[in-house]
Scaffold this motif. Structure first.
Motif, PDB file in Angstrom:
ATOM      1  N   ALA A 176      13.686   3.730  -4.859  1.00  0.00           N
ATOM      2  CA  ALA A 176      14.988   4.165  -5.373  1.00  0.00           C
ATOM      3  C   ALA A 176      15.154   5.677  -5.344  1.00  0.00           C
ATOM      4  CB  ALA A 176      15.170   3.648  -6.806  1.00  0.00           C
ATOM      5  N   GLY A 177      14.079   6.420  -5.187  1.00  0.00           N
ATOM      6  CA  GLY A 177      14.185   7.869  -5.155  1.00  0.00           C
ATOM      7  C   GLY A 177      12.842   8.504  -5.435  1.00  0.00           C
ATOM      8  N   TYR A 178      12.856   9.815  -5.464  1.00  0.00           N
ATOM      9  CA  TYR A 178      11.661  10.595  -5.711  1.00  0.00           C
ATOM     10  C   TYR A 178      11.999  11.609  -6.798  1.00  0.00           C
ATOM     11  CZ  TYR A 178      10.414   8.618  -1.205  1.00  0.00           C
ATOM     12  OH  TYR A 178      10.155   7.751  -0.184  1.00  0.00           O
ATOM     13  N   ARG A 179      11.021  11.888  -7.664  1.00  0.00           N
ATOM     14  CA  ARG A 179      11.276  12.826  -8.747  1.00  0.00           C
ATOM     15  C   ARG A 179       9.968  13.432  -9.223  1.00  0.00           C
ATOM     16  NH1 ARG A 179      10.087  10.455 -13.794  1.00  0.00           N
ATOM     17  NH2 ARG A 179       9.647   8.265 -13.632  1.00  0.00           N
ATOM     18  N   ALA A 180      10.098  14.529  -9.958  1.00  0.00           N
ATOM     19  CA  ALA A 180       8.930  15.140 -10.576  1.00  0.00           C
ATOM     20  C   ALA A 180       8.643  14.400 -11.870  1.00  0.00           C
ATOM     21  CB  ALA A 180       9.197  16.616 -10.872  1.00  0.00           C
ATOM     22  N   GLY A 221       4.450  10.978  -4.792  1.00  0.00           N
ATOM     23  CA  GLY A 221       5.675  10.891  -3.994  1.00  0.00           C
ATOM     24  C   GLY A 221       5.855  12.035  -3.020  1.00  0.00           C
ATOM     25  N   ARG A 222       5.042  13.082  -3.136  1.00  0.00           N
ATOM     26  CA  ARG A 222       5.133  14.231  -2.233  1.00  0.00           C
ATOM     27  C   ARG A 222       4.151  14.129  -1.076  1.00  0.00           C
ATOM     28  NH1 ARG A 222       6.045  19.731  -5.449  1.00  0.00           N
ATOM     29  NH2 ARG A 222       5.688  20.398  -3.322  1.00  0.00           N
ATOM     30  N   MET A 223       3.439  13.022  -0.995  1.00  0.00           N
ATOM     31  CA  MET A 223       2.468  12.832   0.068  1.00  0.00           C
ATOM     32  C   MET A 223       3.171  12.879   1.428  1.00  0.00           C
ATOM     33  SD  MET A 223       0.038   9.477   0.565  1.00  0.00           S
ATOM     34  CE  MET A 223      -0.443   9.599  -1.141  1.00  0.00           C
ATOM     35  N   SER A 224       2.556  13.557   2.386  1.00  0.00           N
ATOM     36  CA  SER A 224       3.140  13.615   3.734  1.00  0.00           C
ATOM     37  C   SER A 224       3.022  12.242   4.394  1.00  0.00           C
ATOM     38  CB  SER A 224       2.407  14.654   4.584  1.00  0.00           C
ATOM     39  OG  SER A 224       1.101  14.202   4.887  1.00  0.00           O
ATOM     40  N   ALA A 229       0.838  -1.210   0.000  1.00  0.00           N
ATOM     41  CA  ALA A 229       0.000   0.000   0.000  1.00  0.00           C
ATOM     42  C   ALA A 229       0.869   1.254   0.000  1.00  0.00           C
ATOM     43  CB  ALA A 229      -0.943  -0.015   1.200  1.00  0.00           C
ATOM     44  N   ILE A 230       1.956   1.242   0.736  1.00  0.00           N
ATOM     45  CA  ILE A 230       2.890   2.375   0.751  1.00  0.00           C
ATOM     46  C   ILE A 230       3.444   2.604  -0.642  1.00  0.00           C
ATOM     47  CG2 ILE A 230       5.200   3.089   1.520  1.00  0.00           C
ATOM     48  CD1 ILE A 230       4.484   1.815   4.268  1.00  0.00           C
ATOM     49  N   LEU A 231       3.909   1.552  -1.277  1.00  0.00           N
ATOM     50  CA  LEU A 231       4.498   1.674  -2.620  1.00  0.00           C
ATOM     51  C   LEU A 231       3.480   2.173  -3.631  1.00  0.00           C
ATOM     52  CD1 LEU A 231       6.689  -1.548  -2.631  1.00  0.00           C
ATOM     53  CD2 LEU A 231       7.425   0.814  -2.219  1.00  0.00           C
ATOM     54  N   ARG A 232       2.280   1.663  -3.551  1.00  0.00           N
ATOM     55  CA  ARG A 232       1.220   2.096  -4.469  1.00  0.00           C
ATOM     56  C   ARG A 232       0.928   3.587  -4.272  1.00  0.00           C
ATOM     57  NH1 ARG A 232      -1.220  -2.254  -3.681  1.00  0.00           N
ATOM     58  NH2 ARG A 232      -2.536  -1.579  -1.955  1.00  0.00           N
ATOM     59  N   LYS A 241      -1.189   3.945 -22.891  1.00  0.00           N
ATOM     60  CA  LYS A 241      -0.761   3.861 -21.491  1.00  0.00           C
ATOM     61  C   LYS A 241       0.704   4.235 -21.469  1.00  0.00           C
ATOM     62  CE  LYS A 241      -0.334   0.826 -17.527  1.00  0.00           C
ATOM     63  NZ  LYS A 241      -0.522  -0.524 -16.995  1.00  0.00           N
ATOM     64  N   GLU A 242       1.023   5.211 -20.619  1.00  0.00           N
ATOM     65  CA  GLU A 242       2.389   5.675 -20.544  1.00  0.00           C
ATOM     66  C   GLU A 242       2.767   5.866 -19.093  1.00  0.00           C
ATOM     67  OE1 GLU A 242       4.907   8.261 -23.623  1.00  0.00           O
ATOM     68  OE2 GLU A 242       3.211   9.329 -22.759  1.00  0.00           O
ATOM     69  N   HIS A 243       3.924   5.382 -18.708  1.00  0.00           N
ATOM     70  CA  HIS A 243       4.388   5.459 -17.323  1.00  0.00           C
ATOM     71  C   HIS A 243       4.433   6.903 -16.846  1.00  0.00           C
ATOM     72  CE1 HIS A 243       6.514   4.438 -13.708  1.00  0.00           C
ATOM     73  NE2 HIS A 243       7.398   5.371 -13.968  1.00  0.00           N
ATOM     74  N   GLY A 244       3.873   7.147 -15.695  1.00  0.00           N
ATOM     75  CA  GLY A 244       3.998   8.440 -15.061  1.00  0.00           C
ATOM     76  C   GLY A 244       2.960   9.479 -15.444  1.00  0.00           C
ATOM     77  N   LEU A 245       2.217   9.254 -16.493  1.00  0.00           N
ATOM     78  CA  LEU A 245       1.259  10.293 -16.902  1.00  0.00           C
ATOM     79  C   LEU A 245      -0.161   9.828 -16.734  1.00  0.00           C
ATOM     80  CD1 LEU A 245       2.956  11.670 -20.118  1.00  0.00           C
ATOM     81  CD2 LEU A 245       3.031  12.598 -17.823  1.00  0.00           C
TER      82      LEU A 245
END
Length: 154
Positions: free
Chosen positions: A55-59, A23-26, A14-17, A150-154
């Motif tokens: 592995a990290g966080y990004r915009a 990724g900016r969720m408190s 659930a955390i990963l989802r 379907k495109e990753h991230g959008l």
């Protein structure tokens, strides 16, 4: 998976989802969403980060809004597939911002690239001036994407 990360349970999943969606969720919001308190949620996130699962966080950028709506997939065949040639090609590909993805393939060609440009004329320039001049490129075949379903991230 590293030994310090026991098998993931439903809370980890659930955390990963949730973080893959925002990724900016408190941590407070994340804890509320997954049904744990803040402290164990924070500990789980830290453990997932330390284990390399996160592995990290990004915009996530919208390439269409950036004027990069044209997508082409390019099959690349190399003239030399010895290790030194592969490494030279890989290094050169990493330096080209128009190449969004590049994968070595087990196929009738050596690499498959996803190339993003503003339009077909820009793609033609990138193909002729940059991709075709990469080390050991013998031939390319282009496939133009008409629509992203379907495109990753959008």
């Amino acid at each position: 998976m590293p030994d310090d990360l026991s098998p993931m349970d439903r809370y980890d999943a659930a955390i990963l989802r949730a973080l893959s969606e925002d990724g900016r969720m408190s941590v407070t919001e994340l804890a509320r969403r997954i049904g744990l308190t803040k402290t164990p949620t924070q500990a789980r996130v830290r453990r997932l980060e330390e284990a390399g699962v996160i592995a990290g966080y990004r915009a996530v950028l919208n390439p269409i809004r950036m004027g990069l709506a044209h997508v082409a997939y390019v099959e690349v065949r190399l003239s030399d597939t010895r290790e030194a040639a592969l490494q030279a090609f890989n290094r050169a590909v990493r330096a080209l911002p128009e190449i969004e993805e590049c994968h070595m393939m087990a196929a009738g060609f050596d690499y498959l690239m996803k190339v993003r440009t503003s339009d077909i004329a820009d793609y033609r320039r990138v193909l002729g001036e940059r991709i075709s001049t990469l080390p050991h490129v013998a031939a390319t075949s282009t496939f133009v994407a008409m629509e992203a379903v379907k495109e990753h991230g959008l």
